[in-house]
Design a protein around this motif. Structure first.
Motif, PDB file in Angstrom:
ATOM      1  N   GLN A 341       0.822  -1.208   0.000  1.00  0.00           N
ATOM      2  CA  GLN A 341       0.000   0.000   0.000  1.00  0.00           C
ATOM      3  C   GLN A 341       0.857   1.259   0.000  1.00  0.00           C
ATOM      4  OE1 GLN A 341      -3.253  -0.059  -0.332  1.00  0.00           O
ATOM      5  NE2 GLN A 341      -3.335   2.176  -0.386  1.00  0.00           N
ATOM      6  N   MET A 342       1.972   1.232   0.724  1.00  0.00           N
ATOM      7  CA  MET A 342       2.860   2.386   0.730  1.00  0.00           C
ATOM      8  C   MET A 342       3.462   2.614  -0.662  1.00  0.00           C
ATOM      9  SD  MET A 342       4.806   1.817   4.375  1.00  0.00           S
ATOM     10  CE  MET A 342       5.970   3.129   4.023  1.00  0.00           C
ATOM     11  N   ARG A 343       3.825   1.546  -1.339  1.00  0.00           N
ATOM     12  CA  ARG A 343       4.364   1.703  -2.700  1.00  0.00           C
ATOM     13  C   ARG A 343       3.306   2.246  -3.641  1.00  0.00           C
ATOM     14  NH1 ARG A 343       8.207  -3.599  -3.866  1.00  0.00           N
ATOM     15  NH2 ARG A 343       9.733  -3.162  -2.210  1.00  0.00           N
ATOM     16  N   LYS A 344       2.089   1.744  -3.529  1.00  0.00           N
ATOM     17  CA  LYS A 344       1.021   2.268  -4.383  1.00  0.00           C
ATOM     18  C   LYS A 344       0.797   3.760  -4.130  1.00  0.00           C
ATOM     19  CE  LYS A 344      -1.632  -1.982  -5.047  1.00  0.00           C
ATOM     20  NZ  LYS A 344      -2.939  -2.648  -4.818  1.00  0.00           N
ATOM     21  N   LEU A 348       1.194   6.674  -6.851  1.00  0.00           N
ATOM     22  CA  LEU A 348       0.121   7.622  -7.147  1.00  0.00           C
ATOM     23  C   LEU A 348       0.581   9.065  -6.981  1.00  0.00           C
ATOM     24  CD1 LEU A 348      -2.928   5.824  -5.443  1.00  0.00           C
ATOM     25  CD2 LEU A 348      -2.440   6.038  -7.896  1.00  0.00           C
ATOM     26  N   GLN A 349       1.401   9.320  -5.943  1.00  0.00           N
ATOM     27  CA  GLN A 349       1.928  10.671  -5.759  1.00  0.00           C
ATOM     28  C   GLN A 349       2.826  11.079  -6.921  1.00  0.00           C
ATOM     29  OE1 GLN A 349       3.852  10.580  -1.975  1.00  0.00           O
ATOM     30  NE2 GLN A 349       1.924  10.710  -0.785  1.00  0.00           N
ATOM     31  N   LYS A 352       0.698  11.842  -9.898  1.00  0.00           N
ATOM     32  CA  LYS A 352       0.045  13.140  -9.720  1.00  0.00           C
ATOM     33  C   LYS A 352       1.017  14.285  -9.996  1.00  0.00           C
ATOM     34  CE  LYS A 352      -2.733  15.688  -6.394  1.00  0.00           C
ATOM     35  NZ  LYS A 352      -3.307  15.695  -5.015  1.00  0.00           N
ATOM     36  N   MET A 353       2.264  14.134  -9.531  1.00  0.00           N
ATOM     37  CA  MET A 353       3.260  15.174  -9.792  1.00  0.00           C
ATOM     38  C   MET A 353       3.562  15.279 -11.280  1.00  0.00           C
ATOM     39  SD  MET A 353       5.911  14.602  -6.623  1.00  0.00           S
ATOM     40  CE  MET A 353       6.981  15.872  -7.285  1.00  0.00           C
ATOM     41  N   ILE A 354       3.644  14.116 -11.957  1.00  0.00           N
ATOM     42  CA  ILE A 354       3.914  14.139 -13.405  1.00  0.00           C
ATOM     43  C   ILE A 354       2.776  14.830 -14.148  1.00  0.00           C
ATOM     44  CG2 ILE A 354       4.164  12.661 -15.426  1.00  0.00           C
ATOM     45  CD1 ILE A 354       5.631  10.686 -13.616  1.00  0.00           C
ATOM     46  N   PHE A 395      14.470   7.681  -8.355  1.00  0.00           N
ATOM     47  CA  PHE A 395      14.717   7.577  -6.921  1.00  0.00           C
ATOM     48  C   PHE A 395      13.688   6.653  -6.259  1.00  0.00           C
ATOM     49  CE2 PHE A 395      13.728   9.114  -2.660  1.00  0.00           C
ATOM     50  CZ  PHE A 395      14.945   8.887  -2.026  1.00  0.00           C
ATOM     51  N   TYR A 396      12.418   6.747  -6.640  1.00  0.00           N
ATOM     52  CA  TYR A 396      11.396   5.923  -6.059  1.00  0.00           C
ATOM     53  C   TYR A 396      11.389   4.533  -6.667  1.00  0.00           C
ATOM     54  CZ  TYR A 396       9.314   9.498  -3.174  1.00  0.00           C
ATOM     55  OH  TYR A 396       9.101  10.433  -2.222  1.00  0.00           O
TER      56      TYR A 396
END
Length: 396
Positions: A341-344, A348-349, A352-354, A395-396
């Motif tokens: 869930q943390m990876r998802k 998603l963040q 959203k930034m892209i 990085f992610y």
């Protein structure tokens, strides 16, 4: 009336010059004492039995309670100690020959059956049970003892006894084990130079009553043996009666094996529950673990504290590991689910930034160039933005 007087006269004549303190043929050959046993019942065979009294070692209490007509065995009353023993009720018969008790067979009288009181007036073997813990001599309604004397001086003494004897057990294969319990018969004070014990009737010297059974054991059979017991006071003749038992599995199958198997199956139910149903899965896992712990504790509470692993310990230990593993499985699933869930959320963040960057890029492209000086700068700005986004994604 004449026969009664004659028998009384015979019994009185036998005491003329008779010294019961001296064994027959003293200074000559040894006395052969033949033993037979008829087992009436076996009342208990216990791994842990809290007795009414703490009894001394067999070599002390047994010798002190050497069989005679006046002693009924026993033990000191007091705090009980866990013990491995078995209790049996049987007829104990001794045969020996005392030439001093021979009498002329008149009028077809070749055998006398007299009361047990006469035993106090003749010599009797000092037989005892070497591994005895306690014994009981039956006296209801009278002393359960019989004495027969033949005209050739052959003596038969028969009595009814209840003996509790030690029976060391090997519980490695419990409850699928077989046990061998032994009754040890020996002379207390007379060495082999004076008394030699033997099984009087050979193969028929030991008999077990039909229908003898125990709640948790079945009698497989028995065998006889004659050995020599060496001590600091000499060599003694000893008889062994070995009785083999096999444990019945019914009780343990119903009370332990089936319930523990069902507990393991119940613990598997959590695999089909929703991962988000935390209360149901936690309560089910904890309940099954505690139930298995209680079952293992109650099982071992009824057994002696031994240092080796039993067969039932392996089975219950395996069941406990499986139940505990099902609880750990939920913990592992919860942890992995949280990580996923943390990876998802991070993905998603990033998305959203892209999208926000793309929206800003589109807005700048629709506004058009205000001046030629600004165009290269905007282009560089967009290139820098794309590079920063790509670095962030990497990085992610």
């Amino acid at each position: 009336m004449t026969e009664t007087v004659n028998i009384s006269a015979i019994l009185d004549s036998l005491q003329t010059g008779y010294d019961k303190r001296v064994r027959p043929n003293y200074g000559g050959s040894h006395v052969d004492v033949g033993i037979t046993m008829h087992i009436l019942s076996i009342s208990s065979l216990s791994e842990v039995q809290m007795g009414k009294g703490a009894f001394t070692a067999a070599t002390n209490s047994g010798r002190a309670a050497a069989l005679n007509t006046n002693t009924g065995g026993g033990g000191d009353e007091g705090g009980g100690e866990p013990s491995q023993d078995f209790t049996l009720d049987f007829y104990f018969r001794q045969h020996w020959k005392d030439p001093r008790l021979s009498f002329p067979g008149l009028h077809g009288l070749h055998q006398l059956t007299v009361g047990s009181e006469y035993l106090s007036r003749i010599w009797v073997p000092d037989t005892f049970f070497a591994n005895e813990k306690k014994s009981y001599f039956h006296t209801a309604t009278t002393a359960n003892e019989m004495l027969r004397i033949t005209n050739e001086g052959e003596v038969l003494r028969s009595m009814r006894l209840t003996i509790t004897a030690s029976c060391p057990m090997n519980l490695m294969y419990f409850p699928m084990d077989r046990q061998l319990c032994i009754i040890e018969i020996e002379s207390f004070g007379y060495s082999m130079d004076h008394i030699r014990l033997s099984w009087h009737a050979g193969e028929k010297s030991v008999a077990i009553e039909q229908g003898v059974s125990l709640p948790q054991f079945r009698v497989l059979g028995y065998r006889r043996e004659t050995i020599i017991a060496s001590t600091s006071t000499g060599n003694y003749s000893r008889l062994l009666c070995e009785i083999a038992f096999v444990r019945s599995m019914g009780y343990y199958l119903i009370q332990i094996y089936i319930p523990s198997t069902l507990i393991v199956v119940i613990s598997w139910v959590s695999f089909w529950l929703n991962r988000a149903a935390t209360p149901a899965r936690v309560s089910l896992g904890v309940t099954t673990v505690l139930t298995m712990t209680t079952l293992m504790s109650s099982t071992n509470a009824a057994l002696p504290k031994i240092s080796y692993v039993k067969s039932i310990d392996v089975y219950l230990g395996t069941c406990f590991v499986m139940v505990f593993a099902s609880l750990l499985e939920y913990a592992a699933v919860g942890y992995l689910g949280k990580r996923i869930q943390m990876r998802k959320t991070r993905i998603l963040q990033l998305q959203k930034m892209i999208e926000q960057r793309k929206a800003q890029h589109l807005e700048l492209s629709h506004e058009g160039p205000d001046s030629t000086d600004h165009a290269p700068k905007q282009t560089n700005h967009r290139i820098g933005s794309k590079q920063s986004v790509s670095k962030y994604v990497f990085f992610y």
